[in-house]
Design a protein around this motif. Structure first.
Motif, mmCIF file in Angstrom:
data_model
loop_
_atom_site.group_PDB
_atom_site.id
_atom_site.type_symbol
_atom_site.label_atom_id
_atom_site.label_comp_id
_atom_site.label_asym_id
_atom_site.label_seq_id
_atom_site.Cartn_x
_atom_site.Cartn_y
_atom_site.Cartn_z
ATOM 1 N N ILE A 361 3.230 8.162 6.907
ATOM 2 C CA ILE A 361 2.479 6.912 7.029
ATOM 3 C C ILE A 361 1.884 6.478 5.695
ATOM 4 O O ILE A 361 1.787 5.290 5.388
ATOM 5 N N GLY A 362 1.509 7.461 4.849
ATOM 6 C CA GLY A 362 0.955 7.122 3.549
ATOM 7 C C GLY A 362 1.936 6.356 2.681
ATOM 8 O O GLY A 362 1.556 5.409 1.976
ATOM 9 N N ASP A 363 3.223 6.726 2.733
ATOM 10 C CA ASP A 363 4.245 6.014 1.952
ATOM 11 C C ASP A 363 4.397 4.576 2.447
ATOM 12 O O ASP A 363 4.533 3.630 1.656
ATOM 13 N N TRP A 367 3.492 1.034 0.379
ATOM 14 C CA TRP A 367 4.425 -0.087 0.187
ATOM 15 C C TRP A 367 3.771 -1.405 0.624
ATOM 16 O O TRP A 367 3.837 -2.413 -0.084
ATOM 17 N N GLU A 368 3.134 -1.391 1.786
ATOM 18 C CA GLU A 368 2.510 -2.609 2.296
ATOM 19 C C GLU A 368 1.394 -3.092 1.371
ATOM 20 O O GLU A 368 1.248 -4.290 1.111
ATOM 21 N N ALA A 369 0.613 -2.138 0.835
ATOM 22 C CA ALA A 369 -0.488 -2.518 -0.060
ATOM 23 C C ALA A 369 0.048 -3.099 -1.370
ATOM 24 O O ALA A 369 -0.453 -4.109 -1.870
ATOM 25 N N PHE A 423 12.596 5.113 0.524
ATOM 26 C CA PHE A 423 11.584 4.624 -0.392
ATOM 27 C C PHE A 423 11.856 5.248 -1.763
ATOM 28 O O PHE A 423 11.905 6.480 -1.887
ATOM 29 N N VAL A 424 12.083 4.411 -2.772
ATOM 30 C CA VAL A 424 12.343 4.887 -4.128
ATOM 31 C C VAL A 424 11.046 4.780 -4.927
ATOM 32 O O VAL A 424 10.549 3.672 -5.180
ATOM 33 N N ARG A 425 10.489 5.921 -5.324
ATOM 34 C CA ARG A 425 9.220 5.935 -6.036
ATOM 35 C C ARG A 425 9.371 5.290 -7.408
ATOM 36 O O ARG A 425 10.437 5.329 -8.025
#
Length: 456
Positions: A361-363, A367-369, A423-425
């Motif tokens: 959920i943190g990832d 992204w949303e932020a 998700f690509v950091r």
């Protein structure tokens, strides 16, 4: 600046009642994954609606405003049925209540054919005979009869030598001479018994299918089809003669158990068949007879659906006490140990090697932020009632979401139910290769590419 301008234009279109995305009703990829056929419910203004069928290259945007390789407008509210007849030919039934018509659109690299088709339920008086009768199909496309028969096990007597049969060139059997009287029998289904072994790069584990042919009255040619990578083990009664075997699928097919002189042709997207494909499926029987005519000069006599990884073909009333042929070779013997793992197995391998980790959920919140900061209005926190957060946090999403930690290549076969979310950091290289239908959220440039979630 460019991103903000695009968002402003989209917002203005929404205020005018024009929805550039529309609602996606259907999405069907072509057999080799090159194209995608999509049905969209689109709006042009507050009251005008229409149904669009579009064909685009895989990875392209799937919305009402995007230019398509091929596009047809239907009346609003229609829910057409579609099937790919080959990798560049789409068959469509728009379910209108009208006389049977046959319209073909050939402009461009993909053709669309409109033709009504119907599959009727088996009448109760025929059910006791174990057969299903179907109505006439569109002009030049007949549908064969379907037979259902239970399979009884019997002893298998190998007939030496059992070797890998010769594979004939596409669209024909070189040197094959057919007698005046023979039967064309079709069998198969979605797949056979599931194994844990991969024999190709589709991302699916291989299935196994046992084919028993008992037709002493006349020699036969077989048409076999599976929608999964499949190992076919074919055996026959001692009085049955198999003249040739034609196999069709999007994925790798292996035929074993035949006499070494029996010719085999395999049509798959893997070998880039130029002859098209056929399916043994109650909803796609119209693909059978055109292929039977092309290869054997006559229609299919009977279709036998598979069940539990087994199918019996032929007209004999009894079950032979002994079978000839068949193969006991395990599916593992056909696996390519040097090939990279595909699909879910490839993702699991990347996890073990530390190339990926499971997303949390943190990832998703990060992204949303970030999106809310770089593109106000796109972040979930600034759109009351937006459905993206609930979708992101669904159990399905979390089971298939990953964070890319190191350089890697997307596993092959990430299509449909096997697609994932990546998700690509920031500072990490985007994976190489084809993501299939997967969604890729890249923190390096805050771009989202791939599946329908990117258009929310």
């Amino acid at each position: 600046m460019k991103r903000l301008l695009v968002l402003y234009v989209l917002g203005s279109m929404a205020l005018l009642g024009c929805d550039p995305a529309g609602e996606m009703l259907q999405l069907i990829p072509s057999p080799d994954g090159t194209y995608q056929a999509v049905v969209l419910d689109c709006r042009n203004g507050p009251s005008e609606r229409m149904t669009l069928i579009k064909v685009v290259r895989s990875g392209g945007a799937l919305d009402c405003a995007t230019r398509a390789l091929q596009q047809v407008t239907l009346s609003p509210g229609l829910s057409p049925r579609m099937v790919w007849m080959s990798e560049d030919s789409l068959l469509i039934d728009d379910r209108k209540e009208r006389a049977l018509t046959f319209v073909e659109i050939k402009e461009g690299e993909v053709s669309m054919t409109f033709s009504s088709w119907t599959v009727l339920k088996t009448p109760s008086r025929e059910q006791s005979r174990g057969r299903e009768y179907l109505p006439p199909a569109p002009p030049s496309i007949k549908t064969p009869l379907v037979a259902v028969r239970s399979l009884s096990r019997a002893d298998v007597v190998p007939e030496p030598p059992i070797k890998t049969p010769p594979v004939a060139p596409a669209c024909g059997f070189r040197g094959l001479t057919l007698p005046a009287d023979f039967a064309v029998l079709a069998g198969g289904g979605h797949g056979g018994k599931r194994s844990t072994v991969q024999i190709d790069q589709s991302g699916s584990a291989a299935t196994t299918m046992t084919v028993s042919v008992d037709n002493p009255g006349k020699p036969v040619v077989l048409m076999l089809s599976s929608q999964e990578p499949t190992l076919w083990s074919i055996r026959r009664s001692q009085e049955t003669t198999i003249l040739a075997v034609l196999v069709s699928s999007s994925y790798r097919q292996i035929v074993a158990g035949l006499d070494a002189t029996t010719p085999v042709t395999v049509l798959t997207a893997e070998n880039r068949s130029e002859c098209g494909y056929f399916y043994v499926d109650a909803n796609r029987l119209e693909t059978l007879n055109p292929m039977a005519q092309r290869f054997f000069g006559r229609d299919v006599d009977m279709v036998y659906p598979a069940s539990g990884g087994e199918v019996t073909l032929g007209e004999a009333k009894g079950t032979p006490s002994k079978w000839v042929g068949g193969s006991d070779a395990p599916v593992e013997s056909y696996a390519d140990k040097t090939a990279p793992l595909a699909g879910e197995a490839g993702l699991d391998d990347a996890l073990r090697k530390g190339l990926l980790r499971r997303a949390n959920i943190g990832d998703i919140n990060e992204w949303e932020a970030q999106m809310a900061r770089v593109a106000p209005g796109r972040g979930a926190t600034s759109v009351p009632g937006d459905g993206r957060v609930s979708r992101f946090r669904s159990s399905h999403m979390m089971r298939n979401a990953y964070v890319v930690l190191r350089p890697m290549t997307f596993p092959a076969g990430l299509y449909g139910a096997r697609s994932a979310v990546f998700f690509v950091r920031k500072g990490t290289e985007r994976p190489r290769g084809n993501p299939g239908h997967s969604e890729v959220y890249d923190f390096n440039d805050m771009s989202c590419t791939g599946g329908p979630g990117c258009r929310l």
